[in-house]
Design a protein around this motif. Structure first.
Motif, PDB file in Angstrom:
ATOM      1  N   MET A   1      43.152  34.757  31.366  1.00 39.23           N
ATOM      2  CA  MET A   1      41.836  34.506  31.905  1.00 39.23           C
ATOM      3  C   MET A   1      41.509  35.608  32.900  1.00 39.23           C
ATOM      4  O   MET A   1      42.413  36.187  33.496  1.00 39.23           O
ATOM      5  N   ARG A   2      40.248  35.856  33.076  1.00 36.96           N
ATOM      6  CA  ARG A   2      39.816  36.877  34.022  1.00 36.96           C
ATOM      7  C   ARG A   2      39.618  36.266  35.403  1.00 36.96           C
ATOM      8  O   ARG A   2      39.695  35.054  35.583  1.00 36.96           O
ATOM      9  N   ILE A   3      39.361  37.101  36.367  1.00 39.14           N
ATOM     10  CA  ILE A   3      39.318  36.673  37.761  1.00 39.14           C
ATOM     11  C   ILE A   3      38.237  35.621  38.019  1.00 39.14           C
ATOM     12  O   ILE A   3      38.445  34.683  38.789  1.00 39.14           O
ATOM     13  N   GLY A   4      37.100  35.737  37.368  1.00 43.78           N
ATOM     14  CA  GLY A   4      36.034  34.753  37.560  1.00 43.78           C
ATOM     15  C   GLY A   4      36.447  33.363  37.108  1.00 43.78           C
ATOM     16  O   GLY A   4      36.135  32.363  37.757  1.00 43.78           O
ATOM     17  N   GLU A   5      37.166  33.294  35.997  1.00 38.58           N
ATOM     18  CA  GLU A   5      37.660  32.009  35.489  1.00 38.58           C
ATOM     19  C   GLU A   5      38.707  31.425  36.440  1.00 38.58           C
ATOM     20  O   GLU A   5      38.689  30.228  36.743  1.00 38.58           O
ATOM     21  N   LEU A   6      39.608  32.266  36.920  1.00 38.68           N
ATOM     22  CA  LEU A   6      40.610  31.791  37.863  1.00 38.68           C
ATOM     23  C   LEU A   6      39.930  31.287  39.135  1.00 38.68           C
ATOM     24  O   LEU A   6      40.292  30.233  39.666  1.00 38.68           O
ATOM     25  N   ARG A  30      47.019  43.756  33.570  1.00 38.98           N
ATOM     26  CA  ARG A  30      45.770  44.503  33.416  1.00 38.98           C
ATOM     27  C   ARG A  30      45.502  44.700  31.933  1.00 38.98           C
ATOM     28  O   ARG A  30      46.384  45.089  31.167  1.00 38.98           O
ATOM     29  N   ALA A  31      44.257  44.430  31.546  1.00 40.85           N
ATOM     30  CA  ALA A  31      43.833  44.671  30.177  1.00 40.85           C
ATOM     31  C   ALA A  31      43.598  46.170  30.008  1.00 40.85           C
ATOM     32  O   ALA A  31      43.586  46.931  30.984  1.00 40.85           O
ATOM     33  N   GLY A  34      41.133  47.660  32.198  1.00 39.93           N
ATOM     34  CA  GLY A  34      41.427  47.616  33.624  1.00 39.93           C
ATOM     35  C   GLY A  34      41.167  46.272  34.280  1.00 39.93           C
ATOM     36  O   GLY A  34      41.483  46.086  35.455  1.00 39.93           O
ATOM     37  N   TYR A  35      40.593  45.339  33.547  1.00 41.94           N
ATOM     38  CA  TYR A  35      40.319  44.020  34.110  1.00 41.94           C
ATOM     39  C   TYR A  35      41.622  43.277  34.380  1.00 41.94           C
ATOM     40  O   TYR A  35      42.582  43.390  33.630  1.00 41.94           O
ATOM     41  N   ARG A  36      41.607  42.493  35.429  1.00 43.98           N
ATOM     42  CA  ARG A  36      42.755  41.643  35.735  1.00 43.98           C
ATOM     43  C   ARG A  36      42.828  40.522  34.705  1.00 43.98           C
ATOM     44  O   ARG A  36      41.817  39.930  34.362  1.00 43.98           O
ATOM     45  N   VAL A  37      44.040  40.213  34.283  1.00 44.79           N
ATOM     46  CA  VAL A  37      44.267  39.116  33.345  1.00 44.79           C
ATOM     47  C   VAL A  37      45.300  38.182  33.971  1.00 44.79           C
ATOM     48  O   VAL A  37      46.414  38.595  34.275  1.00 44.79           O
ATOM     49  N   TYR A  38      44.886  36.935  34.183  1.00 44.35           N
ATOM     50  CA  TYR A  38      45.760  35.938  34.793  1.00 44.35           C
ATOM     51  C   TYR A  38      46.258  34.965  33.738  1.00 44.35           C
ATOM     52  O   TYR A  38      45.523  34.601  32.824  1.00 44.35           O
TER      53      TYR A  38
END
Length: 127
Positions: A1-6, A30-31, A34-38
């Motif tokens: 999930m991305r940061i907004g979802e977290l 990191r995808a 470059g997006y964070r992936v949690y």
């Protein structure tokens, strides 16, 4: 999930999640873009970090003890966690928290004393 979802799932603002990462408390993947992936376990971890910070612990202490915590109620009793330095840090934190508790109790008592003193005067003036 991305940061907004977290952020949505935990109630922790995205800005704070980035701060947790800067402090070494969260380590998202990191995808390619470059997006964070949690991952799913990081939902509970982010909530746990928020709770520890809200209780007054510093990020330094949280970083040291976080690997030994197993959810909000569980602690792994791993002897590697309690180095002399970590013990001193934890004792200092406990003292700092006690000082805050004492200060809050004094403030509460002062507010209640003020209310007790002015309430009879306010009641008398409305008669």
């Amino acid at each position: 999930m991305r940061i907004g979802e977290l952020s949505r799932r935990t109630g922790v603002p995205a800005r704070m999640l980035r701060y947790y990462e800067e402090q070494g408390l969260l380590r998202p993947e990191r995808a390619e873009n470059g997006y964070r992936v949690y991952r799913e376990p990081e939902v509970g971890r982010a909530q746990q970090i928020r709770g520890l910070l809200d209780s007054g612990l510093t990020t330094e202490l949280i970083r040291r003890i976080l690997p030994f915590l197993d959810g909000p109620q569980g602690i792994h009793l791993d002897p590697r966690c309690l180095t002399a330095e970590t013990e001193a840090l934890m004792r200092g934190e406990a003292e700092r928290i006690q000082q805050r508790i004492d200060c809050l109790a004094r403030n509460r008592d002062a507010i209640l004393a003020y209310l007790a003193a002015v309430r009879p005067a306010a009641d008398a003036s409305t008669r």
